[in-house]
Design an enzyme around this catalytic site. Sequence first.
Site, PDB file in Angstrom:
ATOM      1  N   TYR A  47       0.843  -1.075  -0.584  1.00 29.70           N
ATOM      2  CA  TYR A  47       0.297   0.147   0.139  1.00 29.70           C
ATOM      3  C   TYR A  47       1.078   1.441  -0.157  1.00 29.70           C
ATOM      4  O   TYR A  47       0.459   2.188  -0.948  1.00 29.70           O
ATOM      5  CB  TYR A  47      -0.731   0.054   1.004  1.00 29.70           C
ATOM      6  CG  TYR A  47      -1.671   1.742   1.093  1.00 29.70           C
ATOM      7  CD1 TYR A  47      -2.336   2.133   0.644  1.00 29.70           C
ATOM      8  CD2 TYR A  47      -0.731   2.293   2.244  1.00 29.70           C
ATOM      9  CE1 TYR A  47      -2.930   2.757   0.433  1.00 29.70           C
ATOM     10  CE2 TYR A  47      -1.425   3.655   2.520  1.00 29.70           C
ATOM     11  CZ  TYR A  47      -2.511   4.020   1.534  1.00 29.70           C
ATOM     12  OH  TYR A  47      -2.741   5.310   1.508  1.00 29.70           O
ATOM     13  N   ARG A 189      -3.980   0.991  -7.939  1.00 26.69           N
ATOM     14  CA  ARG A 189      -2.486   0.840  -7.746  1.00 26.69           C
ATOM     15  C   ARG A 189      -2.453  -0.831  -7.695  1.00 26.69           C
ATOM     16  O   ARG A 189      -3.304  -1.357  -6.650  1.00 26.69           O
ATOM     17  CB  ARG A 189      -2.103   1.056  -6.722  1.00 26.69           C
ATOM     18  CG  ARG A 189      -2.220   3.247  -7.040  1.00 26.69           C
ATOM     19  CD  ARG A 189      -1.668   3.861  -5.805  1.00 26.69           C
ATOM     20  NE  ARG A 189      -2.587   3.819  -4.253  1.00 26.69           N
ATOM     21  CZ  ARG A 189      -3.363   4.625  -4.458  1.00 26.69           C
ATOM     22  NH1 ARG A 189      -3.405   5.673  -4.749  1.00 26.69           N
ATOM     23  NH2 ARG A 189      -4.227   4.308  -3.166  1.00 26.69           N
ATOM     24  N   LYS A 276      -2.373  21.749  -4.103  1.00 27.78           N
ATOM     25  CA  LYS A 276      -1.545  20.694  -4.360  1.00 27.78           C
ATOM     26  C   LYS A 276      -1.877  20.021  -6.307  1.00 27.78           C
ATOM     27  O   LYS A 276      -2.893  19.538  -6.023  1.00 27.78           O
ATOM     28  CB  LYS A 276      -1.123  19.786  -3.296  1.00 27.78           C
ATOM     29  CG  LYS A 276      -0.291  18.339  -3.000  1.00 27.78           C
ATOM     30  CD  LYS A 276      -0.420  17.793  -1.894  1.00 27.78           C
ATOM     31  CE  LYS A 276       0.787  16.798  -1.715  1.00 27.78           C
ATOM     32  NZ  LYS A 276       0.039  15.488  -2.879  1.00 27.78           N
ATOM     33  N   HIS A 300       1.887  13.173  -7.063  1.00 24.75           N
ATOM     34  CA  HIS A 300       1.259  12.366  -6.739  1.00 24.75           C
ATOM     35  C   HIS A 300       1.672  11.214  -5.733  1.00 24.75           C
ATOM     36  O   HIS A 300       1.624  10.472  -5.977  1.00 24.75           O
ATOM     37  CB  HIS A 300      -0.281  11.750  -6.611  1.00 24.75           C
ATOM     38  CG  HIS A 300      -1.073  12.059  -5.347  1.00 24.75           C
ATOM     39  ND1 HIS A 300      -2.008  13.124  -5.226  1.00 24.75           N
ATOM     40  CD2 HIS A 300      -1.265  10.775  -4.883  1.00 24.75           C
ATOM     41  CE1 HIS A 300      -3.129  12.309  -4.021  1.00 24.75           C
ATOM     42  NE2 HIS A 300      -2.246  11.183  -4.249  1.00 24.75           N
ATOM     43  N   ARG A 303       1.928   8.237  -7.887  1.00 24.89           N
ATOM     44  CA  ARG A 303       0.399   7.119  -8.085  1.00 24.89           C
ATOM     45  C   ARG A 303      -0.835   7.142  -8.112  1.00 24.89           C
ATOM     46  O   ARG A 303      -1.786   6.891  -8.518  1.00 24.89           O
ATOM     47  CB  ARG A 303      -0.050   7.432  -6.000  1.00 24.89           C
ATOM     48  CG  ARG A 303       1.368   6.739  -5.694  1.00 24.89           C
ATOM     49  CD  ARG A 303       1.317   7.103  -3.157  1.00 24.89           C
ATOM     50  NE  ARG A 303       0.085   6.201  -3.200  1.00 24.89           N
ATOM     51  CZ  ARG A 303      -0.113   5.067  -2.477  1.00 24.89           C
ATOM     52  NH1 ARG A 303       0.767   5.056  -2.224  1.00 24.89           N
ATOM     53  NH2 ARG A 303      -1.283   4.655  -2.032  1.00 24.89           N
TER      54      ARG A 303
HETATM   55  C1  LIG Z   1       0.896   5.809   1.267  1.00 23.86           C
HETATM   56  C2  LIG Z   1       0.260   7.658   0.716  1.00 23.86           C
HETATM   57  C3  LIG Z   1      -1.304   8.287   0.406  1.00 23.86           C
HETATM   58  C4  LIG Z   1      -1.293   9.450   0.230  1.00 23.86           C
HETATM   59  N1  LIG Z   1      -2.277   9.594   0.176  1.00 23.86           N
HETATM   60  C5  LIG Z   1      -2.025  11.487   0.062  1.00 23.86           C
HETATM   61  C6  LIG Z   1      -3.334  11.902  -0.025  1.00 23.86           C
HETATM   62  O1  LIG Z   1      -4.561  11.209   1.032  1.00 23.86           O
HETATM   63  N2  LIG Z   1      -3.725  13.058  -0.492  1.00 23.86           N
HETATM   64  C7  LIG Z   1      -2.419  13.620  -1.014  1.00 23.86           C
HETATM   65  O2  LIG Z   1      -2.587  15.222  -1.466  1.00 23.86           O
HETATM   66  N3  LIG Z   1      -1.306  13.089  -1.339  1.00 23.86           N
HETATM   67  C8  LIG Z   1      -1.140  12.200  -0.695  1.00 23.86           C
HETATM   68  N4  LIG Z   1       0.271  11.444  -1.521  1.00 23.86           N
HETATM   69  C9  LIG Z   1       0.731  12.093  -1.960  1.00 23.86           C
HETATM   70  C10 LIG Z   1       2.052  13.127  -1.200  1.00 23.86           C
HETATM   71  O3  LIG Z   1       1.439  13.610  -0.660  1.00 23.86           O
HETATM   72  C11 LIG Z   1       3.353  13.259  -1.688  1.00 23.86           C
HETATM   73  O4  LIG Z   1       2.556  13.710  -2.794  1.00 23.86           O
HETATM   74  C12 LIG Z   1       3.905  12.157  -2.582  1.00 23.86           C
HETATM   75  O5  LIG Z   1       4.125  10.674  -1.852  1.00 23.86           O
HETATM   76  C13 LIG Z   1       4.825  12.468  -2.559  1.00 23.86           C
HETATM   77  O6  LIG Z   1       6.147  11.519  -3.682  1.00 23.86           O
HETATM   78  P1  LIG Z   1       7.376  10.810  -2.884  1.00 23.86           P
HETATM   79  O7  LIG Z   1       5.923   9.271  -1.926  1.00 23.86           O
HETATM   80  O8  LIG Z   1       7.769  10.146  -3.997  1.00 23.86           O
HETATM   81  O9  LIG Z   1       7.487  11.252  -1.886  1.00 23.86           O
HETATM   82  C14 LIG Z   1       0.011  10.026  -0.991  1.00 23.86           C
HETATM   83  C15 LIG Z   1       0.865   9.005  -1.266  1.00 23.86           C
HETATM   84  C16 LIG Z   1       1.510   8.023  -0.541  1.00 23.86           C
HETATM   85  C17 LIG Z   1       2.473   7.023  -0.920  1.00 23.86           C
END
Ligand SMILES: Cc1cc2nc3c(=O)[nH]c(=O)nc-3n(C[C@H](O)[C@H](O)[C@H](O)COP(=O)(O)O)c2cc1C
Length: 411
Positions: A47, A189, A276, A300, A303
Amino acid sequence: MHDMTATQSLLPRPRTPRFEALHRRFPTSAYLRARAPRNVPRFAFEYGDTGAGDDVGIAHNWAALDAVKVVPRYGVMPSLPPVECELFGRRYAAPIGIAPMGGPSLVWPGADLLMARAAQAARVPFTLGVAGGATIEEVAKVAPEVFWLQLYRFAHNDHKIGFDLVRRAQEADVKVLVLTLDVPVRTTRSRESYAGLGGEFRPTPRMITEMLARPKWLLALLRHGYPRFATVRQYAGENPTTNETIRFARREMGGAFSWEEVARYRERWRGPMMVKGILHPADAEQAVSLGIDGVWVSNHGGRQIEALVPPIDVLPAIAAAVGKRATIIFDSGIRSGQDVMRALALGADAGFAGKSFLWAVAAVGDDGPAYLIDLYIDELRASLGQIGARSPAAARESLVRHPGRMEFPEA
Ligand SMILES: Cc1cc2nc3c(=O)[nH]c(=O)nc-3n(C[C@H](O)[C@H](O)[C@H](O)COP(=O)(O)O)c2cc1C
């Protein structure tokens, strides 16, 4: 004189007591990632670590950062520079922060609060995800000075829940409000689905076996429970179960904010506000024209879909467009303080990370987030010192080779 390695650098503040011991085991975030799956059930690791599709977006984010090279200048700085910075008028220990996430508590029960506490102790920003496993009010207690909040779109009944979240954020003295724009659809995913997740939490026999094989994780689960959508739970009825809350949140939450909606939130929120997921300078301009104070350049973390451009490649164009009028946060792919330095050199005011904080908490447990903050700060100081930048902002004066840099036609 003994040989001073970068990570023995002289941070002027106390580090996590276990820093040296942890640093021997996990000298970079890659070691944390390698260890993480051995401490948490497979579905939990999948996850937190997965990207969209076959993880090509993640690979591209990493490769695009790796390709950024800086030409150093020597003879200008006898010691490592300070890395304190100011974001939205507040002082922080470093231009490094924790990005909002929906399910840190799935990766490690209680992780949202562990990260919030670590950020407060280190004085770097912590962004709570509205879909996360701690409430706005809980985080306000443990991280009062570094608390940023991310919102998704809750549009039913003319944004009744969305606007109530703004009210709660205001009461909790949240420092920065972040609206996420880059989730118009909920994408698949694949590693997460394959591991048995997606939608309600219904552990399969395989998932139960995985949990039983991870006693420390189970212990954390017993201590903290399984809080999903903690902030949203109170809207889901009388004492809802976890799955009732998940069903409710999935029904209520969705779609991407329109600019008209962003403007309405801007009107209500008294304080710094960001959008964002921005990847186009024209969108950054649009945000700033609505009175938004900061632009969060992100895909993101790979993702959503794999074909999105790596944010580092559009960062210079966005910084050129709005950097003088808005604070620019960068994320997606950061795995070191050196990556933060790359983002600073290309126009960001700070670099945030998501996944690597999950690797840290999974690999180390409670001390993981504090350790990773300290590691990133050390690495950033060392990187700035190496290129001859006297401060985080001075990194921008460096000469950079950036093969992926995108030019945008004039709007
Ligand atoms: C498990 C997970 C859950 C995430 N959930 C959200 C979320 O709820 N809202 C959001 O704006 N970004 C979410 N993100 C994106 C993160 O805010 C961020 O943009 C991203 O993880 C940055 O990249 P990195 O994982 O390579 O550092 C999520 C990322 C991960 C890994």
